[in-house]
Design a protein around this motif. Structure first.
Motif, PDB file in Angstrom:
ATOM      1  N   THR A 262       0.841  -1.186   0.000  1.00 55.79           N
ATOM      2  CA  THR A 262       0.000   0.000   0.000  1.00 55.79           C
ATOM      3  C   THR A 262       0.877   1.236   0.000  1.00 55.79           C
ATOM      4  OG1 THR A 262      -0.186   0.175   2.409  1.00 55.79           O
ATOM      5  CG2 THR A 262      -1.793  -1.226   1.299  1.00 55.79           C
ATOM      6  N   PHE A 263       0.373   2.280  -0.647  1.00 54.79           N
ATOM      7  CA  PHE A 263       1.104   3.539  -0.747  1.00 54.79           C
ATOM      8  C   PHE A 263       0.148   4.680  -0.428  1.00 54.79           C
ATOM      9  CE2 PHE A 263       3.180   0.483  -3.462  1.00 54.79           C
ATOM     10  CZ  PHE A 263       4.520   0.644  -3.143  1.00 54.79           C
ATOM     11  N   ASP A 264       0.598   5.609   0.396  1.00 50.84           N
ATOM     12  CA  ASP A 264      -0.204   6.757   0.807  1.00 50.84           C
ATOM     13  C   ASP A 264       0.349   8.041   0.216  1.00 50.84           C
ATOM     14  OD1 ASP A 264      -1.306   4.893   2.501  1.00 50.84           O
ATOM     15  OD2 ASP A 264      -0.602   5.813   4.342  1.00 50.84           O
ATOM     16  N   ASP A 265      -0.496   9.077   0.264  1.00 49.24           N
ATOM     17  CA  ASP A 265      -0.096  10.466   0.049  1.00 49.24           C
ATOM     18  C   ASP A 265       0.181  10.811  -1.401  1.00 49.24           C
ATOM     19  OD1 ASP A 265       1.975  10.494   3.053  1.00 49.24           O
ATOM     20  OD2 ASP A 265      -0.185  10.373   2.827  1.00 49.24           O
ATOM     21  N   GLY A 266      -0.166   9.989  -2.321  1.00 46.76           N
ATOM     22  CA  GLY A 266       0.129  10.266  -3.714  1.00 46.76           C
ATOM     23  C   GLY A 266      -1.107  10.659  -4.473  1.00 46.76           C
ATOM     24  N   PRO A 267      -0.980  10.656  -5.779  1.00 46.12           N
ATOM     25  CA  PRO A 267       0.250  10.372  -6.495  1.00 46.12           C
ATOM     26  C   PRO A 267       1.271  11.496  -6.307  1.00 46.12           C
ATOM     27  CG  PRO A 267      -1.474  11.010  -8.038  1.00 46.12           C
ATOM     28  CD  PRO A 267      -2.102  10.941  -6.676  1.00 46.12           C
ATOM     29  N   SER A 268       2.521  11.121  -6.607  1.00 46.29           N
ATOM     30  CA  SER A 268       3.620  12.077  -6.481  1.00 46.29           C
ATOM     31  C   SER A 268       4.605  11.833  -7.615  1.00 46.29           C
ATOM     32  CB  SER A 268       4.322  11.893  -5.133  1.00 46.29           C
ATOM     33  OG  SER A 268       5.122  10.725  -5.150  1.00 46.29           O
ATOM     34  N   GLY A 269       5.703  12.513  -7.578  1.00 45.63           N
ATOM     35  CA  GLY A 269       6.738  12.322  -8.586  1.00 45.63           C
ATOM     36  C   GLY A 269       7.331  10.922  -8.573  1.00 45.63           C
ATOM     37  N   TYR A 270       7.147  10.194  -7.477  1.00 46.79           N
ATOM     38  CA  TYR A 270       7.670   8.829  -7.366  1.00 46.79           C
ATOM     39  C   TYR A 270       6.737   7.787  -7.967  1.00 46.79           C
ATOM     40  CZ  TYR A 270      10.781  10.986  -3.959  1.00 46.79           C
ATOM     41  OH  TYR A 270      11.695  11.802  -3.343  1.00 46.79           O
ATOM     42  N   THR A 271       5.489   8.159  -8.182  1.00 43.10           N
ATOM     43  CA  THR A 271       4.487   7.183  -8.609  1.00 43.10           C
ATOM     44  C   THR A 271       4.847   6.455  -9.904  1.00 43.10           C
ATOM     45  OG1 THR A 271       2.779   8.399  -7.422  1.00 43.10           O
ATOM     46  CG2 THR A 271       2.034   6.864  -9.128  1.00 43.10           C
ATOM     47  N   PRO A 272       5.319   7.114 -10.971  1.00 45.07           N
ATOM     48  CA  PRO A 272       5.645   6.368 -12.189  1.00 45.07           C
ATOM     49  C   PRO A 272       6.699   5.279 -11.961  1.00 45.07           C
ATOM     50  CG  PRO A 272       5.477   8.693 -12.695  1.00 45.07           C
ATOM     51  CD  PRO A 272       5.430   8.571 -11.186  1.00 45.07           C
ATOM     52  N   ALA A 273       7.700   5.556 -11.156  1.00 46.80           N
ATOM     53  CA  ALA A 273       8.730   4.541 -10.886  1.00 46.80           C
ATOM     54  C   ALA A 273       8.148   3.375 -10.099  1.00 46.80           C
ATOM     55  CB  ALA A 273       9.901   5.161 -10.134  1.00 46.80           C
ATOM     56  N   VAL A 274       7.288   3.675  -9.136  1.00 45.71           N
ATOM     57  CA  VAL A 274       6.645   2.605  -8.358  1.00 45.71           C
ATOM     58  C   VAL A 274       5.780   1.751  -9.277  1.00 45.71           C
ATOM     59  CG1 VAL A 274       4.940   2.138  -6.552  1.00 45.71           C
ATOM     60  CG2 VAL A 274       6.717   3.862  -6.166  1.00 45.71           C
ATOM     61  N   LEU A 275       5.002   2.399 -10.136  1.00 43.53           N
ATOM     62  CA  LEU A 275       4.150   1.647 -11.058  1.00 43.53           C
ATOM     63  C   LEU A 275       4.980   0.787 -12.007  1.00 43.53           C
ATOM     64  CD1 LEU A 275       1.476   4.371 -11.807  1.00 43.53           C
ATOM     65  CD2 LEU A 275       1.168   2.270 -10.477  1.00 43.53           C
ATOM     66  N   GLY A 276       6.095   1.312 -12.474  1.00 47.51           N
ATOM     67  CA  GLY A 276       6.976   0.521 -13.337  1.00 47.51           C
ATOM     68  C   GLY A 276       7.520  -0.700 -12.630  1.00 47.51           C
ATOM     69  N   ALA A 277       7.931  -0.536 -11.379  1.00 44.53           N
ATOM     70  CA  ALA A 277       8.444  -1.671 -10.603  1.00 44.53           C
ATOM     71  C   ALA A 277       7.354  -2.716 -10.378  1.00 44.53           C
ATOM     72  CB  ALA A 277       9.006  -1.192  -9.265  1.00 44.53           C
ATOM     73  N   LEU A 278       6.143  -2.262 -10.083  1.00 41.13           N
ATOM     74  CA  LEU A 278       5.037  -3.205  -9.896  1.00 41.13           C
ATOM     75  C   LEU A 278       4.753  -3.965 -11.186  1.00 41.13           C
ATOM     76  CD1 LEU A 278       2.624  -0.959  -7.803  1.00 41.13           C
ATOM     77  CD2 LEU A 278       3.801  -3.026  -6.986  1.00 41.13           C
ATOM     78  N   GLU A 279       4.738  -3.269 -12.302  1.00 38.91           N
ATOM     79  CA  GLU A 279       4.475  -3.919 -13.587  1.00 38.91           C
ATOM     80  C   GLU A 279       5.531  -4.968 -13.902  1.00 38.91           C
ATOM     81  OE1 GLU A 279       4.236  -0.772 -16.430  1.00 38.91           O
ATOM     82  OE2 GLU A 279       2.248  -0.160 -15.769  1.00 38.91           O
ATOM     83  N   ARG A 280       6.799  -4.631 -13.671  1.00 37.88           N
ATOM     84  CA  ARG A 280       7.874  -5.591 -13.967  1.00 37.88           C
ATOM     85  C   ARG A 280       7.743  -6.859 -13.132  1.00 37.88           C
ATOM     86  NH1 ARG A 280      10.442  -0.783 -14.157  1.00 37.88           N
ATOM     87  NH2 ARG A 280      11.375  -0.954 -12.069  1.00 37.88           N
TER      88      ARG A 280
END
Length: 137
Positions: free
Chosen positions: A42-60
C-alpha cells in the motif's frame, strides 16, 4: 508517497491476490493467499513524482498495490491515477489536506472525505470505496 508493507501469511478468509495485466504483458495465474503467503503493498499520500517509478516496478514484477490518494494530487497527476486503474491497482481515499481527523470537527471530517472522493472520482469515473485515515487516526 509513503510505502507500507503488510504481510498476510495466515488468514481464514478466502483471499485471492489481484493480478494486473501490464501494458503488452500477460496476466499471471491468480494466487490463492490461503495456500501461498501473500504481501499487500500500500502507498499513501500520492500520487507524487515517485508514482511512475513505483508503477513501473510493480508492472515488472506482475504485482499490484493499493494507492490511497490525496484528492488534489489525483487532480494534478491524472495520468498516474489512470495508469494505476489500468494496471489493476486498487485506489482509495486519503483526504484532501491530510489532517489528523481526530483533531478536527465532524464537519471538516465530512469535507475531507467527501471532497477527496469527488476529486478522485472525477479522474477515475467512480468513487473510492476504501479509505485510509492520515496518521492512522
Amino acid at each position: 508517497m509513503t510505502g507500507t508493507v503488510l504481510a498476510a501469511v495466515a488468514s481464514t478468509a478466502p483471499l485471492q491476490a489481484a493480478s494486473a495485466t501490464p501494458a503488452g504483458g500477460t496476466r499471471p495465474p491468480p494466487v490463492d493467499c490461503r495456500v501461498t503467503p501473500c504481501v499487500a503493498l500500500t502507498f499513501d499520500d500520492g500520487p507524487s513524482g515517485y508514482t511512475p517509478a513505483v508503477l513501473g516496478a510493480l508492472e515488472r514484477q506482475h504485482a499490484v498495490a493499493t494507492f490511497f490518494l490525496i484528492g488534489p494530487h489525483a487532480l494534478r497527476l491524472r495520468a498516474d491515477v489512470l495508469r494505476e486503474g489500468r494496471d489493476g491497482d486498487a485506489i482509495g481515499d486519503h483526504t484532501v489536506t491530510h489532517p489528523h481527523l481526530t483533531l478536527v470537527p465532524p464537519a471538516r471530517v465530512r469535507y475531507e472525505l467527501e471532497t477527496a472522493a469527488r476529486q478522485i472520482a472525477s479522474v477515475t469515473g467512480h468513487r473510492p470505496t476504501i479509505f485510509r485515515p492520515p496518521f492512522g487516526a
